[in-house]
Write an enzyme that holds these catalytic residues in place. Structure first.
Site, short mmCIF file in Angstrom:
data_model
loop_
_atom_site.label_atom_id
_atom_site.label_comp_id
_atom_site.label_asym_id
_atom_site.label_seq_id
_atom_site.Cartn_x
_atom_site.Cartn_y
_atom_site.Cartn_z
N THR A 104 0.82 -1.21 0.00
CA THR A 104 0.00 0.00 0.00
C THR A 104 0.86 1.26 0.00
O THR A 104 0.56 2.24 -0.70
CB THR A 104 -0.94 0.01 1.22
OG1 THR A 104 -1.86 -1.09 1.10
CG2 THR A 104 -1.73 1.31 1.29
N SER A 143 -7.31 -0.76 -6.46
CA SER A 143 -6.87 -1.02 -5.10
C SER A 143 -5.38 -1.29 -5.18
O SER A 143 -4.86 -1.63 -6.25
CB SER A 143 -7.60 -2.26 -4.54
OG SER A 143 -6.92 -2.79 -3.42
N SER A 321 46.73 -10.59 -3.06
CA SER A 321 47.02 -10.86 -1.66
C SER A 321 47.74 -9.68 -1.02
O SER A 321 48.53 -8.99 -1.66
CB SER A 321 47.89 -12.12 -1.53
OG SER A 321 48.31 -12.32 -0.20
N LYS A 327 50.62 -12.89 -6.33
CA LYS A 327 49.40 -13.69 -6.39
C LYS A 327 48.27 -12.89 -7.07
O LYS A 327 48.02 -11.74 -6.72
CB LYS A 327 48.96 -14.11 -5.00
CG LYS A 327 47.88 -15.19 -4.96
CD LYS A 327 47.72 -15.70 -3.53
CE LYS A 327 46.81 -16.91 -3.48
NZ LYS A 327 45.41 -16.54 -3.70
#
Length: 469
Positions: A104, A143, A321, A327
């Site tokens: 609503t 509604s 990393s 890495k």
């Protein structure tokens, strides 16, 4: 510049101050006070807002045709709705997506914004509702119980078009990468063990096709989203809606949206039913499962670089990393995995919310909407991210894949029809014990001639690309 100016509006609970500059009104203001739940505001889901404007425009046109109000009000409302459809005023939709009241508050948010913008366009001030009222005009013959779910259906259908397009572009990227890798022979694997040879193209084509199947399912379920219950009003009986309104409204909505909108046959059933959302969420869950599996495979195939499969390289996107120099992690497939986990979890929420409906209405539609609109947004963003930042930049380590083919015991499977299963098993066992390749053992024992080897162990034949002679 910030201002403290307000206007006073009135509702069932009495007077309340509303910011003078706001297009929303008193009921939205109360909902803004009441629902501080997720922090996720409706304005983050533009398809839902656009859908509400489309529903209200269709309703206004049907109401004028049914004699509910005149064309002057229609003109103001149409222009206001079109602005919202075009992306304006979306910042006025600041309600939390999680809210009580079966939607609503969201419906009234739309009613109030449209009414106040229409008033301005008609030459009046915000709040002069005698000229265009959120209830009597914008919500006429409606509604929340038909306008809200109809807007959800339309908004999700609009989002589904975007989602299918995004997945389609990702599929095309996988197919393109498959064409690029067409000549690369590699080992297939089952249960993470060596299986039989295949091409890298076959692997990437399989990624594409598994997603294509999900895209087709989304296109099929799209039809379910296009059924609406406009004209049902409170529970499906059509109370307060004039004769012919429901049919006119649905027809106008189809024209406005460009979608195959149709009116539900039984409006009482349609008003309480949420199965369309369940079906659509289930399709997205299926897509999540497939897409996550593809990302798992991409991470596995790129594992390494020295101690993993290292068959493909994913584009390096950022250092991986804070402690291990050099890495680089597969961050793009990882984030897409997380999107998939989220969507799978949301599907359970949708299922529970749908099951929790009672009698003539399901009050839990807001959480269904939150889950599905979030899932669509996540998927659209994830598909683009995976395509642009990962798939399009994948490269192949041809030498690594060729090494695996040459030394894998999996190639012995191709010898079964020629030398028999038992003898092939003996070769496999010796290859495993000695670390030698199957082909070396075949030649050393003179099990096959070179012509036979060329024919039986031909890469094209082993990968199913040509028929064996």
């Amino acid at each position: 510049m910030a201002t403290d100016a307000t206007r006073i509006e009135h509702d069932l609970l009495g007077d309340k101050a509303v910011p003078a500059s706001a297009y929303y009104g008193v009921q939205t203001a109360r909902a803004l006070d009441n629902f501080h739940i997720s922090g996720v505001q409706i304005r983050l889901y533009p398809n839902l807002i656009r859908a509400f404007a489309m529903v209200k425009m269709a309703a206004a046109r049907a109401n004028v045709e049914c004699g509910v109000f005149g064309k002057e009000i229609l003109s103001g409302m149409e222009r206001a709705c079109q602005e919202i459809i075009d992306g304006k005023l979306h910042d006025e939709f600041r309600l939390d997506v999680l809210q009580g009241g079966a939607g609503t508050s969201t419906n009234m948010n739309a009613n109030e914004v449209i009414a106040n913008r229409a008033l301005e366009l008609m030459g009046h001030q915000k709040g002069e509702y005698r000229y265009c009222d959120p209830h009597d005009h914008v919500n006429a013959s409606q509604s929340t119980n038909d306008a809200y779910p109809s807007a959800l259906h339309v908004g999700m259908a609009l989002g589904n078009v975007q989602l299918v397009a995004a997945i389609g572009e990702l599929i095309a990227a996988f197919r393109g990468k498959g064409r690029e890798f067409a000549s690369i022979l590699k080992m297939g694997r089952t249960q993470l063990q060596d299986a039989v040879p295949m091409t890298s193209r076959q692997e990437f084509e399989a990624f594409a096709e598994t997603l294509a199947g999900e895209a087709r399912a989304l296109e099929v379920v799209h039809q379910v989203l296009c059924e609406v219950n406009m004209g049902a009003t409170a529970i499906g009986t059509g109370l307060n809606a004039p004769a012919g309104y429901a049919q006119k409204c649905s027809a106008h909505l189809a024209t406005i949206t460009g979608l195959p909108i149709r009116l539900a046959e039984n409006l009482i059933e349609a008003t309480q039913d949420t199965q369309a959302f369940v079906l659509y969420s289930s399709c997205m869950k299926s897509l999540a499962i497939k897409l996550s599996k593809v990302c798992n495979d991409l991470r596995l195939l790129s594992s390494g670089p020295r101690c993993g499969l290292h068959e493909i390289n994913l584009p390096p996107k950022q250092p991986g990393s804070s402690i291990m120099p050099g890495k680089v992690n597969p961050v793009i497939p990882e984030v897409v995995n997380m999107v998939c986990f989220r969507v799978i979890g949301s599907d359970l929420t949708v299922s529970m919310a749908a099951e929790g409906g009672q009698l003539q209405l399901n009050v839990f539609e807001p959480v269904i909407a939150a889950c599905i609109f979030e899932a669509q947004t996540l998927f659209i963003n994830a598909a683009r991210t995976l395509r642009v930042h990962c798939v399009e930049g994948i490269t192949a380590n041809v030498d690594v894949m060729r090494h695996f083919v040459d030394y894998s015991v999996g190639t012995v499977t191709a010898l079964n029809p020629v030398i028999g299963y038992d003898r092939a098993t003996e070769l496999a066992a010796e290859a495993m014990k000695t670390g030698r390749g199957i082909l070396d053992l075949v030649r050393e024992r003179r099990i096959l001639t070179e012509d036979q080897i060329a024919k039986v162990l031909d890469p094209a034949a082993m990968t199913g690309q040509v028929r064996r002679g």
